[in-house]
Design an enzyme around this catalytic site. Structure first.
Site, PDB file in Angstrom:
ATOM      1  N   CYS A   1       0.838  -1.206   0.000  1.00 26.34           N
ATOM      2  CA  CYS A   1       0.000   0.000   0.000  1.00 26.34           C
ATOM      3  C   CYS A   1       0.872   1.254   0.000  1.00 26.34           C
ATOM      4  CB  CYS A   1      -0.960  -0.047   1.191  1.00 26.34           C
ATOM      5  SG  CYS A   1      -2.297   1.146   1.067  1.00 26.34           S
TER       6      CYS A   1
ATOM      7  N   HIS B   1      -3.541  -5.733   1.084  1.00 33.48           N
ATOM      8  CA  HIS B   1      -2.837  -5.950   2.351  1.00 33.48           C
ATOM      9  C   HIS B   1      -2.782  -7.418   2.770  1.00 33.48           C
ATOM     10  CE1 HIS B   1      -2.430  -1.710   3.767  1.00 33.48           C
ATOM     11  NE2 HIS B   1      -3.373  -1.527   2.869  1.00 33.48           N
TER      12      HIS B   1
ATOM     13  N   GLU C   1      -0.892  -8.654   4.919  1.00 33.63           N
ATOM     14  CA  GLU C   1      -0.655  -8.748   6.373  1.00 33.63           C
ATOM     15  C   GLU C   1      -1.947  -8.668   7.173  1.00 33.63           C
ATOM     16  OE1 GLU C   1      -0.719  -6.070   4.755  1.00 33.63           O
ATOM     17  OE2 GLU C   1      -0.701  -4.235   5.945  1.00 33.63           O
TER      18      GLU C   1
END
Lengths: 751, 224
Positions: free
Chosen positions: B85, B194, B196
């Site tokens: 990002c 994302h 994560e």
């Protein structure tokens, strides 16, 4: 420029002052003179006027809010570490964790300037949580707007949503829920309420005290500017015709900078961690006036502030302006002299401007000097805590009886009930709020377990044990209009139920009370009734109100908004892994059970509102003992793994709950109902939850309900092979058609 | 495996990136924007957020941070670097990856669960996936539209350097539905979504993102 000093005020006792323009009444101005034994200086007048405003002093609501304290027993208080009067309430949730949460309104600024008004609403409540010593962890935003297709709604809604998202996303706080409600009464008075929740270790709780003579007062964060000065600008309008020409007027709505706030949060948390902060206060409404007087008032001594040390972002600001500025992203800390250098070191690491602006003194006065001239010399309690208290006239509105007599019984009921399911799912109040919520980051920090469109938001607090909290905010202003006492209880009941539906145990309550003008006896009656209803309801449920916020004057002309006491309930769950999701279909073979009882109750219902534009009669009955029992059953169901999904019934009744559980779970269901299908599907009786239980657990779960005397009924089965919601006796609604109806409304209005 | 996770003022998803590294049995090493060394890490993650408030232009200031000079140097020597990002935006600004990220075509910030197709499973961050696999991870950004000139796009496509592509409706106007790319050497990967946030179905839509951190574990161990 000439500065109005205390000496000058003493020498010119008869000088006229614009106290009326600043919102002070004759008797209030007279009382200030009596307290000071002289006329106030401009700076003092600015301080008193803003601190004695309705917003800061709660002068109209105080006598009623006292009822919250009066009805809170020691048993209810057992888990409360801090309560009303502090920046935010704090609750012990176990495992050594304390959780703090609070809601606040930013209604008027958001109408004037939707983006910044909403953004700084988020910023302000986040600093309140930070000022308790906690790390802010999540936000929620209950929003209310006028008619969805009105021009003004098209102006304010996109701006407010972008402001909430723009600020919260940049702060790195997940937005885990809230409300979006449309009603004509909010036209010209949108409600922007913001809630923040944070956590800390119990021993790290910080309270806003300025104790210890010789301790330093440090202002840190953004510079102080002319934004958000509001009314106080009348004090400056004549003083500033200097050679440079008239100074440009700045907007009265504050302008936020979330990046500065994010850095301020991290910097503050590092300061707390190092244990070098004695007292802390955020700067919100009334800026330095509020922070200095509250810190001094709550401490055990006086305070001296050197106002000329305050870092400014505009030239030629007067002491009155510096004290009243509502520039955002500022905090005030009290620090022992030996720790000042360590404090500054942390601020330098984060590139945060920090300035020693004052000192705790052994007197009992708040003395503020500007270039060695005394401009303020007041007893701080008279500013912060001993403002005026009003016993406003209270009168039940003359048309209340008529309103309640106008029941929905005579409204024409539909012939095509199946079609109505789709029509209601597409109505603006029931339609999916994805258009709004997908502008909010719900994932950041990695602790979000449930977020919109679930009944409540849930975050994990402890990564080791899985301990977490759930939150929900609710209010149905139409119910409250019909009966403010019962309506407030219904708001509490729904928030409580929503939290319980996630598997968490409700433990504490906050509120954001949005009403019309307190000068209208009818509005004051609504307010008094709502406070009583909420307090009595909390006593019945055995959970305390830990804090709240009042917003008055939400009206256009003489027409007030629907009374809107937004209630936030906090629940605790010992392990978030046993949370109950909202969507069905997670387990193969689920039975749908309806817990609670359905009566013919349509007063204030979404159906009456959407289809008939009708508001009258009485709201649904509320039975808080039943809500409590329902909550216990849901928590037990979650603990023993008996419930695979749960969704509460509220606006729109069972029909809407079925539509949402199917669409969220992306799976069909077959439903069989008895009795009048319209009532079964659309009544808004309280105390009901739809649960999905794996077939293997059905017997055990229903046995438990029966043993605990909670009415339950089997109403259907989840059908993994089906892509439709089938209601026996009515027909089938394909899920894709329902989704189009449910999700299409807001984009069609606002894209 | 020691993985550096950079924190700039305004970084938000550093805690998430660190957690993802731990979930893959790695050691997350916090790196501060003002650091002048990488503390001997095996790889670096530039996480999401709003570094320096995204003032001027997303990532435009962060690329000049002292720690980024170290990252640029290490990347040129082949160290695995992942930008997520805002991290992707920073890597693009630092010219470790080509192209730029611009405002979403519908102008709103978009947070949603997004299907991605894994187009290249040969980078150190993607070997655990099958080529063509579809994964579901959160996308949350206001300026995620990938833009590059035609020559760059042709190069990326021709050299198999598109790592992830959006599946279904294009969420932000990215050219060629590009969600993530790699550099010519293949060690630097940037993506807007994302991974994560998708390491545990409890807190994310899936655990599909964990594969990226496990892939790195393999890459680092092979090298060792």
């Amino acid at each position: 420029m000439s500065i109005d000093t205390v000496k000058n005020a003493e020498a010119t006792p008869d000088q006229e002052q614009p106290y009326k323009e600043l919102g002070l009444k004759d008797d209030e101005y007279a009382r200030i003179k009596e307290i000071l034994q002289r006329r106030p200086t401009d700076a003092e007048l600015a301080m008193y006027s803003v601190m004695w405003s309705e917003h800061c002093s709660y002068k109209s609501s105080k006598v009623h809010l006292k009822y919250f304290g009066d009805t809170t027993t020691d048993e209810m208080r057992a888990k409360m570490l801090a309560g009303i009067g502090e920046n935010a309430g704090v609750v012990d949730i176990g495992d050594g964790w304390a959780v703090t949460f609070k809601a606040e309104s930013h209604n008027h600024p958001s109408y004037v300037e939707p983006y910044q008004g909403a953004a700084t609403g988020v910023g302000g409540i986040v600093r309140d949580i930070l000022a308790m010593g906690a790390r802010p962890l999540a936000v929620m935003d209950p929003l209310r707007f006028g008619k969805p297709d009105a021009e003004d709604t098209k102006r304010v809604l996109p701006g407010i949503v972008a402001g909430v998202g723009g600020y919260g996303n940049c702060l790195g706080l997940p937005n885990i829920g809230g409300e979006v409600v449309f009603d004509e009464s909010y036209q010209g008075n949108p409600l922007v309420n913001a809630l923040c929740v944070g956590a800390m270790r119990v021993e790290d709780l910080h309270l806003a005290h300025a104790s210890g003579t010789g301790n330093k007062v440090i202002l840190y964060g953004a510079r102080t500017g002319l934004d958000g000065i509001g009314g106080v600008s009348v004090l400056a309008s004549e003083t500033f015709d200097d050679s440079a020409g008239k100074r440009k007027k700045l907007p009265s709505v504050q302008v936020g900078d979330p990046f500065t706030e994010k850095v301020l949060i991290e910097c503050s948390l590092e300061l707390f961690e190092k244990g070098i902060v004695v007292g802390i206060q955020d700067l919100g409404g009334a800026g330095l006036s509020c922070a200095t007087s509250e810190l001094a008032s709550a401490g055990d001594g006086g305070m001296h502030v050197w106002l000329d040390r305050v870092p400014l972002r505009a030239k030629n600001m007067t002491p009155a302006e510096i004290l009243s500025s509502e520039s955002q992203e500022r905090m005030c800390a009290v620090v022992e002299p030996a720790n000042v250098e360590a404090f500054m070191e942390v601020c330098r690491k984060w590139d945060v401007i920090a300035t020693e602006i004052g000192e705790v003194t052994d007197g009992d006065r708040l003395v503020i000097t500007y270039h060695d001239e005394v401009v303020v010399d007041v007893p701080p309690r008279t500013v912060a805590h001993e403002g005026p208290v009003y016993h406003r006239p209270i009168q039940r509105p003359a048309d209340q009886d008529e309103l309640q007599a106008n029941t929905p019984d005579s409204l024409e009921r539909p012939e095509n009930v199946l079609e109505l399911i789709k029509i209601m799912a597409a109505s603006p109040n029931l339609a999916s709020k994805k258009w709004v919520t997908q502008q909010y980051d719900r994932y950041v920090r990695g602790g979000t377990v449930l977020a919109q469109p679930s009944d409540g938001g849930m975050i994990r607090i402890d990564e080791e044990t899985g301990r977490g909290v759930a939150l929900s905010t609710d209010c149905n202003g139409r119910y409250t209009k019909l009966d403010p006492y019962e309506g407030a209880k219904l708001a509490l009941a729904e928030a409580y139920r929503n939290v319980a539906a996630t598997g968490a145990t409700p433990v504490a309550v906050t509120n954001c009370l949005n009403f019309g003008s307190p000068e209208d006896p009818g509005v004051m009656w609504q307010f008094e009734q709502a406070v009583k209803g909420l307090a009595d309801g909390c006593a019945e449920l055995g959970i305390p109100v830990t804090g709240g916020n009042v917003s008055f004057y939400n009206q256009t002309g003489t027409t007030a908004i629907l009374p809107t006491p937004v209630v936030g309930v906090l629940g605790v769950i010992d392990d978030v892994r046993r949370r109950i999701p909202t969507g069905i279909g997670a387990e193969a073979g689920e039975t749908l059970l309806l817990l609670g009882e359905t009566r013919d109750e349509f007063g204030g219902s979404e159906w009456a509102h959407h289809v008939h534009g009708h508001l009258g009669g009485l709201p649904p009955k509320v039975d808080l003992q039943r809500e409590k029992l329902l909550g216990q059953v849901l928590v037990a169901g979650s603990r023993d793994g008996m419930v695979s999904a749960a969704h509460d019934l509220s606006e729109g009744g069972l029909a809407q709950t079925l539509v949402e559980t199917c669409l969220i779970g992306e799976v069909g269901a077959r439903v069989f109902l008895q009795g009048d299908l319209f009532t079964e599907l659309f009544s808004e009786s309280a105390g009901r939850v739809l649960v999905a239980v794996p077939r293997t657990e059905e017997q055990r779960f229903t046995d438990m309900c029966t043993a605990r005397r909670l009415p339950w009924r089997k109403v259907g089965v989840v059908d993994p092979g089906s892509k439709a919601l089938e209601i026996q006796g009515l027909g089938e609604l394909p899920l894709d058609e329902l989704r189009e109806a449910w999700e299409g409304t807001l984009p069609a209005l606002f894209d | 495996m020691r993985v550096g996770v950079i924190t700039f003022p305004g970084t938000l998803d550093d805690v998430d990136a660190q957690r993802a590294v731990r979930y893959a049995d790695g050691e997350a090493v916090p790196l501060w924007h003002g650091d002048h060394d990488l503390k001997g890490v095996d790889a670096v993650i530039v996480p999401g957020g709003f570094s320096y408030g995204d003032y001027l232009r997303c990532g435009a200031i962060a690329r000049f941070a002292p720690v980024m000079q170290e990252v640029i140097e290490a990347a040129h020597k082949g160290m695995p670097v992942l930008g997520i990002c805002n991290g992707f935006q920073i890597l693009a600004e630092a010219h470790l990856l080509p192209g730029a990220l611009v405002r979403n075509h519908k102008l709103h910030f978009v947070c949603r669960d997004q299907w991605l197709a894994v187009e290249n499973n040969t980078t150190p961050w993607t070997t655990r996936y099958d080529k063509g696999a579809e994964i579901l991870v959160p996308l949350k950004s206001g300026e995620g539209g990938y833009q590059a000139d035609q020559k760059t796009l042709d190069e990326l496509e021709g050299e198999n350097r598109v790592v992830f592509r959006y599946v279904g409706e294009n969420p932000n106007g990215s050219r060629n539905n590009i969600a993530g790319i790699t550099n010519a050497r293949g060690n630097v990967v940037g993506l807007m979504p994302h991974p994560e946030h998708a390491i545990d179905a409890l807190t994310g839509p899936t655990d599909d993102g964990l594969g990226m951190f496990l892939s790195l574990l393999d890459a680092v161990q092979v090298k060792a």
